[in-house]
Design a protein around this motif. Structure first.
Motif, PDB file in Angstrom:
ATOM      1  N   ALA A  75      36.936  39.745  50.894  1.00 25.71           N
ATOM      2  CA  ALA A  75      36.508  39.884  49.500  1.00 25.71           C
ATOM      3  C   ALA A  75      36.993  38.675  48.710  1.00 25.71           C
ATOM      4  O   ALA A  75      37.989  38.042  49.063  1.00 25.71           O
ATOM      5  N   LEU A  76      36.279  38.380  47.646  1.00 26.81           N
ATOM      6  CA  LEU A  76      36.681  37.371  46.675  1.00 26.81           C
ATOM      7  C   LEU A  76      36.791  38.063  45.329  1.00 26.81           C
ATOM      8  O   LEU A  76      35.974  38.920  44.996  1.00 26.81           O
ATOM      9  N   ALA A  77      37.782  37.681  44.572  1.00 25.31           N
ATOM     10  CA  ALA A  77      37.955  38.217  43.217  1.00 25.31           C
ATOM     11  C   ALA A  77      38.893  37.293  42.463  1.00 25.31           C
ATOM     12  O   ALA A  77      39.486  36.385  43.051  1.00 25.31           O
ATOM     13  N   TYR A  78      39.017  37.542  41.194  1.00 26.87           N
ATOM     14  CA  TYR A  78      39.939  36.782  40.328  1.00 26.87           C
ATOM     15  C   TYR A  78      39.575  35.306  40.244  1.00 26.87           C
ATOM     16  O   TYR A  78      40.394  34.496  39.837  1.00 26.87           O
ATOM     17  N   LYS A  79      38.359  34.944  40.587  1.00 26.96           N
ATOM     18  CA  LYS A  79      37.971  33.540  40.563  1.00 26.96           C
ATOM     19  C   LYS A  79      37.843  33.010  39.135  1.00 26.96           C
ATOM     20  O   LYS A  79      37.879  31.801  38.924  1.00 26.96           O
ATOM     21  N   SER A  80      37.677  33.888  38.166  1.00 23.83           N
ATOM     22  CA  SER A  80      37.519  33.435  36.780  1.00 23.83           C
ATOM     23  C   SER A  80      38.658  33.923  35.886  1.00 23.83           C
ATOM     24  O   SER A  80      38.539  33.927  34.668  1.00 23.83           O
ATOM     25  N   ILE A  81      39.758  34.336  36.475  1.00 19.79           N
ATOM     26  CA  ILE A  81      40.923  34.780  35.701  1.00 19.79           C
ATOM     27  C   ILE A  81      41.969  33.675  35.757  1.00 19.79           C
ATOM     28  O   ILE A  81      42.449  33.315  36.829  1.00 19.79           O
ATOM     29  N   PHE A  82      42.318  33.148  34.620  1.00 23.69           N
ATOM     30  CA  PHE A  82      43.303  32.077  34.556  1.00 23.69           C
ATOM     31  C   PHE A  82      44.708  32.673  34.492  1.00 23.69           C
ATOM     32  O   PHE A  82      44.906  33.790  34.024  1.00 23.69           O
ATOM     33  N   SER A  83      45.685  31.920  34.956  1.00 20.47           N
ATOM     34  CA  SER A  83      47.063  32.424  35.017  1.00 20.47           C
ATOM     35  C   SER A  83      47.573  32.882  33.668  1.00 20.47           C
ATOM     36  O   SER A  83      48.316  33.862  33.578  1.00 20.47           O
ATOM     37  N   PHE A  84      47.167  32.243  32.590  1.00 22.55           N
ATOM     38  CA  PHE A  84      47.644  32.658  31.276  1.00 22.55           C
ATOM     39  C   PHE A  84      47.036  33.987  30.827  1.00 22.55           C
ATOM     40  O   PHE A  84      47.477  34.573  29.854  1.00 22.55           O
ATOM     41  N   LYS A  85      46.048  34.492  31.542  1.00 18.88           N
ATOM     42  CA  LYS A  85      45.446  35.789  31.242  1.00 18.88           C
ATOM     43  C   LYS A  85      46.096  36.931  32.022  1.00 18.88           C
ATOM     44  O   LYS A  85      45.719  38.079  31.869  1.00 18.88           O
ATOM     45  N   LEU A  86      47.055  36.618  32.873  1.00 15.22           N
ATOM     46  CA  LEU A  86      47.663  37.635  33.727  1.00 15.22           C
ATOM     47  C   LEU A  86      48.738  38.419  32.973  1.00 15.22           C
ATOM     48  O   LEU A  86      49.909  38.392  33.294  1.00 15.22           O
ATOM     49  N   GLU A  87      48.284  39.132  31.981  1.00 16.16           N
ATOM     50  CA  GLU A  87      49.176  39.984  31.195  1.00 16.16           C
ATOM     51  C   GLU A  87      48.732  41.428  31.433  1.00 16.16           C
ATOM     52  O   GLU A  87      47.888  41.960  30.726  1.00 16.16           O
ATOM     53  N   PHE A  88      49.319  42.050  32.442  1.00 15.86           N
ATOM     54  CA  PHE A  88      48.929  43.405  32.781  1.00 15.86           C
ATOM     55  C   PHE A  88      49.379  44.351  31.681  1.00 15.86           C
ATOM     56  O   PHE A  88      50.465  44.215  31.135  1.00 15.86           O
ATOM     57  N   GLY A  89      48.521  45.306  31.350  1.00 14.26           N
ATOM     58  CA  GLY A  89      48.812  46.236  30.276  1.00 14.26           C
ATOM     59  C   GLY A  89      48.308  45.729  28.934  1.00 14.26           C
ATOM     60  O   GLY A  89      48.319  46.451  27.952  1.00 14.26           O
ATOM     61  N   GLY A  90      47.859  44.482  28.875  1.00 13.57           N
ATOM     62  CA  GLY A  90      47.304  43.911  27.648  1.00 13.57           C
ATOM     63  C   GLY A  90      45.812  44.195  27.584  1.00 13.57           C
ATOM     64  O   GLY A  90      45.333  45.243  28.012  1.00 13.57           O
ATOM     65  N   VAL A  91      45.069  43.243  27.077  1.00 10.08           N
ATOM     66  CA  VAL A  91      43.617  43.385  26.992  1.00 10.08           C
ATOM     67  C   VAL A  91      43.032  43.429  28.404  1.00 10.08           C
ATOM     68  O   VAL A  91      43.369  42.618  29.252  1.00 10.08           O
ATOM     69  N   ALA A  92      42.169  44.406  28.634  1.00  3.34           N
ATOM     70  CA  ALA A  92      41.562  44.555  29.961  1.00  3.34           C
ATOM     71  C   ALA A  92      40.670  43.365  30.273  1.00  3.34           C
ATOM     72  O   ALA A  92      39.856  42.954  29.452  1.00  3.34           O
ATOM     73  N   GLN A  93      40.856  42.798  31.446  1.00  2.84           N
ATOM     74  CA  GLN A  93      40.021  41.708  31.938  1.00  2.84           C
ATOM     75  C   GLN A  93      38.943  42.294  32.840  1.00  2.84           C
ATOM     76  O   GLN A  93      39.168  43.295  33.506  1.00  2.84           O
TER      77      GLN A  93
END
Length: 146
Positions: A75-93
């Motif tokens: 599987a491939l995923a997270y290809k368009s999620i930048f490291s600065f967006k990795l705030e779990f519990g924040g705004v849903a990506q």
């Protein structure tokens, strides 16, 4: 609890391939005896470096050939999620996912487990479309220019 790559591959059902693209073939070869025949899922996060979009290869295609194991699902995923967006519990990506069916479902569960939204894009034939640089073209194809 943590450990080496070998430790993680032995214990995990999902193997996350998140290392520099230039090291993936060697890494997969060194771990192949721990993966082959064990029905693992590989979540491929690698991004190859390209001189131009026209020469773009899809890393997962290369990695499948290197591993050469029919029991492994990809599987491939997270290809368009930048490291600065990795705030779990924040705004849903929203996380685009493609791959083999079982791998897609397992990765979708993983995405949901940290409060994000999985968006299934299809099988591995969609992998190239989700590579960075190709995603914009794919979205235009799906939704138009607006």
């Amino acid at each position: 609890e943590g450990g080496t790559q070998r430790w993680a591959v032995v214990r995990g059902k999902i193997v996350v391939l998140a290392i520099p693209f230039g090291a993936t073939a060697e890494t997969l070869a060194s771990l192949s005896s721990l993966i082959k025949g064990r029905h693992k899922i590989i979540l491929d996060l690698t991004n190859a470096k390209y001189k131009s979009v026209s020469e773009m290869l899809c890393p997962v295609d290369i990695h499948q050939v290197v591993l050469n194991d029919e029991t492994t699902k990809w599987a491939l995923a997270y290809k368009s999620i930048f490291s600065f967006k990795l705030e779990f519990g924040g705004v849903a990506q929203t996380v685009d996912i493609c791959g083999d069916r079982d791998a897609r479902m397992a990765v979708a569960d993983l995405v949901r487990s940290h409060g994000w939204v999985p968006r299934i894009r299809g099988g591995l034939e969609m992998a190239k479309a989700l590579e960075p640089g190709r995603r914009v073209a794919y979205l235009k194809q799906m939704y138009g220019d607006s």
